[in-house]
Scaffold this motif. Structure first.
Motif, short mmCIF file in Angstrom:
data_model
loop_
_atom_site.label_atom_id
_atom_site.label_comp_id
_atom_site.label_asym_id
_atom_site.label_seq_id
_atom_site.Cartn_x
_atom_site.Cartn_y
_atom_site.Cartn_z
N UNK A 2 0.84 -1.20 0.00
CA UNK A 2 0.00 0.00 0.00
C UNK A 2 0.88 1.26 0.00
N UNK A 3 1.95 1.21 0.76
CA UNK A 3 2.85 2.36 0.88
C UNK A 3 3.53 2.67 -0.46
N UNK A 4 3.99 1.63 -1.14
CA UNK A 4 4.68 1.82 -2.42
C UNK A 4 3.73 2.45 -3.44
N UNK A 5 2.49 1.94 -3.45
CA UNK A 5 1.50 2.46 -4.40
C UNK A 5 1.22 3.94 -4.13
N UNK A 6 0.98 4.25 -2.87
CA UNK A 6 0.60 5.63 -2.53
C UNK A 6 1.74 6.61 -2.73
N UNK A 7 2.95 6.20 -2.36
CA UNK A 7 4.09 7.12 -2.55
C UNK A 7 4.32 7.39 -4.04
N UNK A 8 4.20 6.36 -4.84
CA UNK A 8 4.39 6.55 -6.29
C UNK A 8 3.31 7.44 -6.86
N UNK A 9 2.10 7.29 -6.36
CA UNK A 9 0.99 8.13 -6.83
C UNK A 9 1.26 9.60 -6.53
N UNK A 10 2.06 9.85 -5.48
CA UNK A 10 2.41 11.23 -5.14
C UNK A 10 3.66 11.70 -5.89
N UNK A 11 4.21 10.83 -6.72
CA UNK A 11 5.35 11.23 -7.53
C UNK A 11 6.70 10.84 -6.94
N UNK A 12 6.70 10.13 -5.84
CA UNK A 12 7.97 9.70 -5.25
C UNK A 12 8.51 8.47 -5.98
N UNK A 46 4.84 -9.99 -4.82
CA UNK A 46 3.69 -9.18 -4.38
C UNK A 46 4.00 -7.69 -4.47
N UNK A 47 5.17 -7.32 -3.94
CA UNK A 47 5.52 -5.89 -3.89
C UNK A 47 5.76 -5.32 -5.28
N UNK A 48 6.27 -6.16 -6.17
CA UNK A 48 6.60 -5.69 -7.52
C UNK A 48 5.36 -5.29 -8.29
N UNK A 49 4.19 -5.79 -7.87
CA UNK A 49 2.94 -5.41 -8.55
C UNK A 49 2.69 -3.91 -8.46
N UNK A 50 3.34 -3.27 -7.49
CA UNK A 50 3.17 -1.82 -7.36
C UNK A 50 3.89 -1.06 -8.48
N UNK A 51 4.73 -1.79 -9.22
CA UNK A 51 5.50 -1.14 -10.28
C UNK A 51 6.85 -0.65 -9.82
N UNK A 52 7.12 -0.73 -8.53
CA UNK A 52 8.41 -0.28 -8.00
C UNK A 52 9.46 -1.37 -8.19
N UNK A 53 10.73 -0.97 -8.33
CA UNK A 53 11.80 -1.97 -8.37
C UNK A 53 11.89 -2.68 -7.01
N UNK A 54 11.89 -3.99 -7.04
CA UNK A 54 11.90 -4.77 -5.80
C UNK A 54 12.87 -5.93 -5.94
N UNK A 55 13.59 -6.20 -4.90
CA UNK A 55 14.46 -7.38 -4.91
C UNK A 55 14.25 -8.21 -3.65
N UNK A 56 14.35 -9.51 -3.84
CA UNK A 56 14.18 -10.43 -2.71
C UNK A 56 15.56 -10.84 -2.18
N UNK A 57 15.71 -10.80 -0.87
CA UNK A 57 16.89 -11.37 -0.23
C UNK A 57 16.47 -12.67 0.41
N UNK A 58 17.02 -13.77 -0.06
CA UNK A 58 16.74 -15.06 0.58
C UNK A 58 17.92 -15.41 1.48
N UNK A 59 17.64 -15.57 2.75
CA UNK A 59 18.75 -15.78 3.69
C UNK A 59 19.01 -17.26 3.96
N UNK A 60 18.13 -18.12 3.49
CA UNK A 60 18.30 -19.57 3.67
C UNK A 60 18.62 -19.94 5.11
N UNK A 61 17.82 -19.48 6.00
CA UNK A 61 17.97 -19.90 7.40
C UNK A 61 18.42 -18.80 8.33
N UNK A 62 19.06 -17.78 7.81
CA UNK A 62 19.52 -16.70 8.69
C UNK A 62 18.31 -15.87 9.14
#
Lengths: 235, 155
Positions: A53-63, A80-96
């Motif tokens: 929700x935050x990513x969508x709203x901030x982008x709508x304000x031009x951020x 899920x987050x990438x659906x907002x259109x923002x660049x998103x990357x996943x960090x997989x820690x594999x147990x950490x």
């Protein structure tokens, strides 16, 4: 002839390497004008949902926004987050059980920091382990949902005491859970006097605008202290 | 179980300090752990043995000093230990305070190394370590932002 051991004063922070890297990253973020927010909570509090929700709203304000999200396994949250259109990357820690500064740094490679106004780091769902690790953020936000009970701050004072703000999530469920916002605020105030507290429901949208405004204000205080509110700066 | 990560960092830090002093091994590590650091002493001890294997620190005794939380009260102008970490207030006047002065430490205080052969007969003495570090910096916390104006943030 006795062999008395020598004592060497060291007095070094154990996580010095992480802290030094985090400090360097923080300088780079600030120089590039990126306001970095580290979101910490237990699993299932709704970090991802609020962030969507935050990513969508901030982008709508031009951020210009971006996010890195940590999980032990899967890239479900990043998708899920990438659906907002923002660049998103996943960090997989594999147990950490927590993110460390070098993990964030590695996952920022190839991104031009100057092209972001906000970067969100969604930490691993855990109320203990992320506490010790500085990720170079400007704002650490602890989240607690109404389903977790009002005494979360008393049970995990370490994290709540070292956070800059707290968001109470899923307020649409408060009544069903017999959750008392007043008691939760009282407990938060006990372990971290003066901490800003926000209440949100990403589902109904209640309080989300205030949360977004809070982020923009904090960014403004840190990065553009002499400039007008961002609404006049951004299309 | 982030103590394993902490243990690896600890062993690395101690090994480096020993190497700088020209010591092949370490016999004792003294660490200071603040109650607010969220590191559990027992868990750290357990992980430490694992992390130390095959390093100059292997077999060294680990001595953990737990550092209680102390807060500063601007009204009483005193730094005092908290009675409970469920309530951050001045133990003297009861006024809430977020000014934590001790209790976040996660620090390798000192190491013990065997005396070197050439100094065998000399009395034990402190060797000058690296310069003292500034107090633990936690820029994402507390003092980065004014609190007063935000204390009643609500929706």
């Amino acid at each position: 002839m006795s062999r008395v051991p020598r004592i060497l004063e060291v007095r070094t922070r154990i996580l010095k390497k992480n802290d030094e890297l985090a400090r360097q990253m923080r300088q780079e973020f600030l120089a590039a004008g990126v306001f970095v927010v580290n979101l910490v909570s237990s699993p299932g509090t709704g970090k991802t949902r609020l962030l969507e929700e935050t990513l969508v709203r901030l982008q709508a304000q031009g951020w210009r926004v971006a996010a890195v999200v940590g999980d032990l396994e899967t890239d479900n949250d990043a998708r899920r987050l990438a659906r907002s259109g923002a660049p998103v990357r996943q960090i997989q820690t594999h147990g950490c059980c927590h993110l460390e500064a070098h993990m964030v740094q590695e996952h920022l490679k190839g991104w031009i920091l100057d092209s972001f106004d906000f970067l969100f780091i969604e930490n691993i769902g855990n109320l203990v382990c992320p506490t010790s690790w500085d990720l170079g953020e400007s704002l650490r936000v602890a989240l607690m949902s109404v389903t977790e009970g009002e005494d979360k701050p008393l049970k995990y004072p370490g994290l709540f005491n070292t956070s800059d703000a707290v968001v109470i999530t899923k307020t649409d469920l408060a009544e069903a859970c017999e959750f008392s916002p007043a008691l939760a605020r009282q407990n938060l105030e006990a372990v971290r006097p003066g901490v800003p507290i926000l209440e949100t429901s990403a589902k109904t949208g209640q309080g989300v605008a205030q949360w977004v405004e809070f982020l923009c204000r904090r960014r403004g205080e840190l990065l553009q202290p002499n400039r007008a509110p961002m609404t006049s700066l951004r299309p | 179980m982030h103590e394993l990560s902490v243990a690896y960092h600890l062993v690395q830090t101690a090994s480096e300090a020993a190497r700088r002093a020209g010591a092949a091994r370490v016999t004792c590590l003294r660490v200071r752990i603040g109650v607010l650091s969220c590191v559990h002493p027992d868990a750290l001890e357990f992980c430490y043995e694992l992390a130390a294997q095959g390093t100059p620190v292997e077999g060294a005794r680990l001595v953990i000093e737990e550092v209680p939380v102390e807060v500063y009260c601007p009204r009483c102008r005193r730094q005092l230990p908290l009675k409970t970490i469920q309530k951050f207030c001045c133990p003297q006047c009861g006024r809430p305070t977020a000014d934590v002065r001790r209790g976040k430490e996660l620090e390798l205080a000192s190491i013990e190394i065997p005396s070197s052969h050439q100094h065998e007969d000399a009395p034990a003495k402190d060797v000058q370590g690296p310069p003292l570090e500034p107090p633990q910096e936690q820029p994402s916390q507390a003092d980065s932002f004014p609190l007063a104006s935000d204390s009643q943030e609500s929706v």
